[in-house]
Write a protein that holds these residues in place. Structure first.
Motif, short mmCIF file in Angstrom:
data_model
loop_
_atom_site.label_atom_id
_atom_site.label_comp_id
_atom_site.label_asym_id
_atom_site.label_seq_id
_atom_site.Cartn_x
_atom_site.Cartn_y
_atom_site.Cartn_z
N LEU B 108 102.22 60.10 45.84
CA LEU B 108 100.89 60.12 44.49
C LEU B 108 100.69 61.74 44.09
O LEU B 108 100.46 62.49 45.56
N SER B 109 100.36 61.96 43.01
CA SER B 109 100.09 63.02 42.25
C SER B 109 99.33 63.25 41.62
O SER B 109 98.36 62.49 41.25
N VAL B 110 98.42 64.85 42.91
CA VAL B 110 97.01 64.18 41.89
C VAL B 110 96.36 65.36 41.22
O VAL B 110 97.21 66.25 41.69
N LYS B 122 98.71 69.06 43.35
CA LYS B 122 99.38 68.29 44.67
C LYS B 122 99.56 67.40 44.67
O LYS B 122 99.42 65.81 44.01
N GLU B 123 100.89 67.30 45.66
CA GLU B 123 101.26 66.06 45.88
C GLU B 123 101.63 65.19 46.81
O GLU B 123 101.34 66.13 48.28
#
Lengths: 295, 135
Positions: B108-110, B122-123
């Motif tokens: 998930l990328s946030v 960040k991934e």
């Protein structure tokens, strides 16, 4: 007696733990402050709140990072697989202090020379720098729509340890950048990777930069128009670091690409093998697979 | 022998008491079989919106359901799973039955705002369950 001693030890450690705040028990065993998703998640698990309110970032910087997010991930937050680069972390820092060295002259495109202090505390030891840029925001729809030639003089200094000492110059760096600018451009990126690489690698926590940027229209293309033009744009630049986070909780793109090519028997097995067998391991691997084949 | 054959053929294939759907239920496919389920949450529900800027919606998914007694290859389960099931049924019911758990995840990328006001993309690995298994 063995069992009872064991129970006694367990009881003792339970007593110790009961005094410690439950959240700190959830911390990673090595105690390092891992800036990332885990500490806040643990915080929420332990007492539901998410700690002190955060400093709000510059709106232009936030707009840039939201644009970058849309380029890198889908609406559901899945990283897009059509990307070739290896960074899984991008950090944008706005200067925490700035000190004007010399006034600029906006009609001539010379910007005020400023000392900018960037605090890199959030960069963890597991994050390795791959690329770094200074990001200038064009805060008005500037009227020029042609090639712009900029000369940027960058001096990196050692932040002052005390008010008496002058900052020691670490690196001085002058480079010319030529970029096409059009109406739609909102940002100018100046690559400073070679300058910052050694500083980030040596875990510098803050970087002091003195930046002097002068931009002129490219005379050759537009001899008629005056060489200099009014640049009503630039606010102090932000510093962007493109990093590869090597910690276990970060997503390693090359890892999944590598294992996509080599379907392994057992899903769990993927995780236990080394990413890339190197040197004698590779040879060993080759021999053992040869054994396996022969068997 | 024709009469014998005909009378044999007339006999029902399975004993009247045998119920096929019961067989499936009991042996092969329980009603609420182990499967992947959605759970869409927005970070504002967790009051994290001042920290996580994107994505707005996050579906971590989860695994729920009963594991069939004869799991075999269906879930990529090792033989140990059937052994554990037999122990639970025949020897000691304090040993738990196999559980329905995630077997694979996706990242998930946030986009987050850090305490110092800097912004981080960040991934993170293993943030969305994509496959279930019985273990």
């Amino acid at each position: 007696s063995q069992a009872s001693r064991g129970e006694a030890q367990i009881a003792a450690s339970a007593e110790v733990e009961s005094e410690v705040e439950p959240w700190s028990l959830l911390q990673p065993v090595d105690g390092r402050d891992r800036s990332g998703l885990l500490p806040p998640l643990f915080k929420v698990l332990s007492d539901g709140r998410l700690g002190a309110p955060r400093l709000q970032p510059d709106s232009r910087a936030l707009h840039y990072m939201k644009t970058l997010y849309k380029a890198f991930a889908t609406k559901e937050g899945i990283p897009k697989s059509n990307r070739s680069h290896l960074y899984n972390t991008v950090r944008l820092f706005t200067p925490c202090a700035q000190h004007k060295q010399a006034p600029g002259d906006q009609t001539t495109g010379i910007l005020p020379s400023v000392d900018l202090l960037f605090n890199l505390d959030r960069v963890t030891a597991a994050e390795h720098l791959l690329k770094s840029v200074l990001l200038y925001t064009i805060n008005n729809s500037v009227s020029f729509s042609s090639a712009v030639k900029c000369v940027c003089n960058l001096v990196v200094k050692e932040p002052k340890s005390s008010s008496k000492t002058l900052p020691r110059v670490l690196h001085s760096f002058t480079f010319n950048s030529q970029f096409e600018l059009g109406k739609k451009h909102k940002w100018i990126e100046i690559d400073v990777t070679t300058l910052l690489q050694p500083l980030v690698a040596s875990n510098k926590r803050s970087i002091l930069m003195s930046i002097n940027l002068t931009c002129t229209k490219d005379q050759l293309q537009h001899p008629s128009q005056d060489g200099l033009f009014n640049m009503t744009f630039l606010v102090p630049p932000s510093l962007i670091l493109y990093l590869n986070d090597t910690s276990a909780q970060a997503y390693h793109r090359w890892y999944s690409l590598y294992y996509k090519r080599r379907p392994s028997q057992d899903p769990d097995q993927e995780r236990s093998l080394h990413a890339y067998p190197v040197g004698e391991e590779a040879a060993e691997d080759g021999k053992s697979s040869h054994h396996r084949r022969r068997r | 022998g024709q009469e014998t054959v005909i009378s044999e053929l007339k006999k029902p294939l399975v004993p009247a008491s045998f119920n096929l759907s019961e067989y499936f239920k009991r042996f092969l496919f329980p009603q609420n079989e182990c499967a992947l389920h959605d759970f869409r949450l927005s970070f504002s529900q967790l009051k994290w919106e001042n920290w996580i800027v994107a994505p707005h919606r996050y579906n971590p998914r989860y695994c729920k359901g009963d594991c069939p007694r004869a799991v075999g290859h269906r879930y990529g389960s090792p033989v140990h799973t059937m052994v554990q099931n037999i122990i639970y049924e025949k020897l000691d019911s304090s040993v738990p039955r196999p559980s329905c758990v995630p077997a694979k995840y996706s990242p998930l990328s946030v986009l987050t705002i850090e305490p110092d006001g800097s912004i981080a993309y960040k991934e993170y690995e293993d943030m969305i369950a994509t496959k279930c298994t019985c273990r």
